[in-house]
Design a protein around this motif. Structure first.
Motif, PDB file in Angstrom:
ATOM      1  N   VAL A   1       0.855  -1.184   0.000  1.00 50.96           N
ATOM      2  CA  VAL A   1       0.000   0.000   0.000  1.00 50.96           C
ATOM      3  C   VAL A   1       0.886   1.226   0.000  1.00 50.96           C
ATOM      4  O   VAL A   1       1.675   1.417   0.917  1.00 50.96           O
ATOM      5  N   ALA A   2       0.763   2.050  -1.036  1.00 52.04           N
ATOM      6  CA  ALA A   2       1.579   3.258  -1.127  1.00 52.04           C
ATOM      7  C   ALA A   2       0.684   4.474  -1.260  1.00 52.04           C
ATOM      8  O   ALA A   2      -0.399   4.415  -1.839  1.00 52.04           O
ATOM      9  N   LEU A   3       1.164   5.576  -0.730  1.00 52.74           N
ATOM     10  CA  LEU A   3       0.502   6.868  -0.886  1.00 52.74           C
ATOM     11  C   LEU A   3       1.289   7.628  -1.939  1.00 52.74           C
ATOM     12  O   LEU A   3       2.449   7.952  -1.727  1.00 52.74           O
TER      13      LEU A   3
ATOM     14  N   SER B   1       4.325  -2.481   3.250  1.00 52.36           N
ATOM     15  CA  SER B   1       4.356  -3.711   2.456  1.00 52.36           C
ATOM     16  C   SER B   1       5.118  -4.817   3.168  1.00 52.36           C
ATOM     17  O   SER B   1       6.020  -4.556   3.958  1.00 52.36           O
ATOM     18  N   ASN B   2       4.755  -6.034   2.847  1.00 54.25           N
ATOM     19  CA  ASN B   2       5.548  -7.200   3.210  1.00 54.25           C
ATOM     20  C   ASN B   2       5.979  -7.932   1.942  1.00 54.25           C
ATOM     21  O   ASN B   2       6.336  -9.093   1.971  1.00 54.25           O
ATOM     22  N   ASP B   3       5.950  -7.222   0.810  1.00 48.87           N
ATOM     23  CA  ASP B   3       6.368  -7.765  -0.475  1.00 48.87           C
ATOM     24  C   ASP B   3       7.769  -7.255  -0.803  1.00 48.87           C
ATOM     25  O   ASP B   3       7.947  -6.063  -1.085  1.00 48.87           O
ATOM     26  N   PRO B   4       8.786  -8.130  -0.753  1.00 48.11           N
ATOM     27  CA  PRO B   4      10.163  -7.686  -0.969  1.00 48.11           C
ATOM     28  C   PRO B   4      10.379  -6.970  -2.306  1.00 48.11           C
ATOM     29  O   PRO B   4      11.135  -5.999  -2.369  1.00 48.11           O
ATOM     30  N   GLU B   5       9.716  -7.411  -3.351  1.00 47.03           N
ATOM     31  CA  GLU B   5       9.891  -6.763  -4.660  1.00 47.03           C
ATOM     32  C   GLU B   5       9.368  -5.327  -4.636  1.00 47.03           C
ATOM     33  O   GLU B   5      10.018  -4.412  -5.144  1.00 47.03           O
ATOM     34  N   SER B   6       8.218  -5.113  -4.020  1.00 50.16           N
ATOM     35  CA  SER B   6       7.672  -3.755  -3.916  1.00 50.16           C
ATOM     36  C   SER B   6       8.602  -2.848  -3.115  1.00 50.16           C
ATOM     37  O   SER B   6       8.817  -1.698  -3.476  1.00 50.16           O
ATOM     38  N   VAL B   7       9.161  -3.378  -2.040  1.00 51.21           N
ATOM     39  CA  VAL B   7      10.067  -2.588  -1.196  1.00 51.21           C
ATOM     40  C   VAL B   7      11.326  -2.237  -1.978  1.00 51.21           C
ATOM     41  O   VAL B   7      11.800  -1.098  -1.937  1.00 51.21           O
TER      42      VAL B   7
ATOM     43  N   ILE C   1       6.341  -3.593   6.671  1.00 50.56           N
ATOM     44  CA  ILE C   1       7.137  -2.439   7.074  1.00 50.56           C
ATOM     45  C   ILE C   1       6.482  -1.156   6.590  1.00 50.56           C
ATOM     46  O   ILE C   1       5.779  -1.140   5.584  1.00 50.56           O
ATOM     47  N   PHE C   2       6.704  -0.100   7.317  1.00 54.15           N
ATOM     48  CA  PHE C   2       6.269   1.247   6.957  1.00 54.15           C
ATOM     49  C   PHE C   2       7.536   1.953   6.501  1.00 54.15           C
ATOM     50  O   PHE C   2       8.473   2.120   7.292  1.00 54.15           O
ATOM     51  N   SER C   3       7.607   2.309   5.239  1.00 54.57           N
ATOM     52  CA  SER C   3       8.861   2.866   4.717  1.00 54.57           C
ATOM     53  C   SER C   3       8.631   4.192   4.017  1.00 54.57           C
ATOM     54  O   SER C   3       7.590   4.439   3.426  1.00 54.57           O
ATOM     55  N   GLN C   4       9.653   5.046   4.122  1.00 55.47           N
ATOM     56  CA  GLN C   4       9.609   6.361   3.469  1.00 55.47           C
ATOM     57  C   GLN C   4      10.973   6.645   2.878  1.00 55.47           C
ATOM     58  O   GLN C   4      11.971   6.162   3.333  1.00 55.47           O
TER      59      GLN C   4
END
Length: 187
Positions: free
Chosen positions: A18-20, A128-134, A184-187
């Motif tokens: 999920v991305a903003l 996300s918990n999807d390594p490719e998306s991260v 994870i919540f990443s920025q």
């Protein structure tokens, strides 16, 4: 077509991303079961394709209640909060939105969405918990700042812990198993 997201299968068996985006819209995907005439099948549903949502039951993410380690409690808390963030920011019609979802007080993604709608600048964000998306979301030079989505209780004295650390792009690529195990919540 009807799709079912089962929070009890997240994060161990299912993924969300999920991305903003810069326009203040929620984008990404959620792994679901697609229900047609045959057997349910796993399906990766783009969030933009969700037209109507129906909150059926308040099932939690896969519980590690019998495990008391700090790591297990952290994964359970982050997973539950990731699902709540997704549900509270869906841009669709709701049959029966669960009003007890904590929309603002402890929901970082929803707070950023409201901040953007008010004209404030919020950083690009991904849960996300999807390594490719991260990996795709990560900057090749600066990596990502990873934060906990919520707080986790450290001990019986009521002390809480909030995690935040910058990881390089190379470190993130090597940590796919850890990313898969806990959103994870990443920025």
């Amino acid at each position: 077509c009807i799709y079912v997201f089962d929070p009890s299968r997240f994060p161990s068996e299912e993924r969300i991303s999920v991305a903003l985006d810069e326009g203040g819209h929620i984008v990404g995907f959620v792994d679901v079961f697609r229900l047609d005439t045959g057997e349910p099948e796993s399906f990766r549903l783009p969030i933009s394709d969700i037209d109507v949502a129906w909150y059926v039951r308040g099932s939690a993410v896969s519980s590690t209640a019998t495990c008391s380690s700090l790591e297990d409690r952290f994964v359970e808390n982050e997973s539950r909060t990731a699902v709540r963030s997704l549900l509270s920011t869906l841009e669709c019609s709701w049959v029966n939105r669960k009003e007890t979802v904590d929309f603002l007080a402890s929901n970082k993604l929803y707070q950023q969405l409201i901040a953007q709608q008010c004209g404030l600048i919020a950083p690009r964000t991904l849960i996300s918990n999807d390594p490719e998306s991260v990996t795709i979301f990560s900057d090749d030079h600066d990596g990502l700042l990873l934060k906990s989505i919520g707080y986790v209780r450290l001990d019986d004295k009521g002390r809480y812990f909030l995690y935040s650390q910058r990881f390089s792009h190379k470190e993130l690529i090597k940590r796919s198993i850890a990313i898969r195990a806990c959103p994870i919540f990443s920025q």
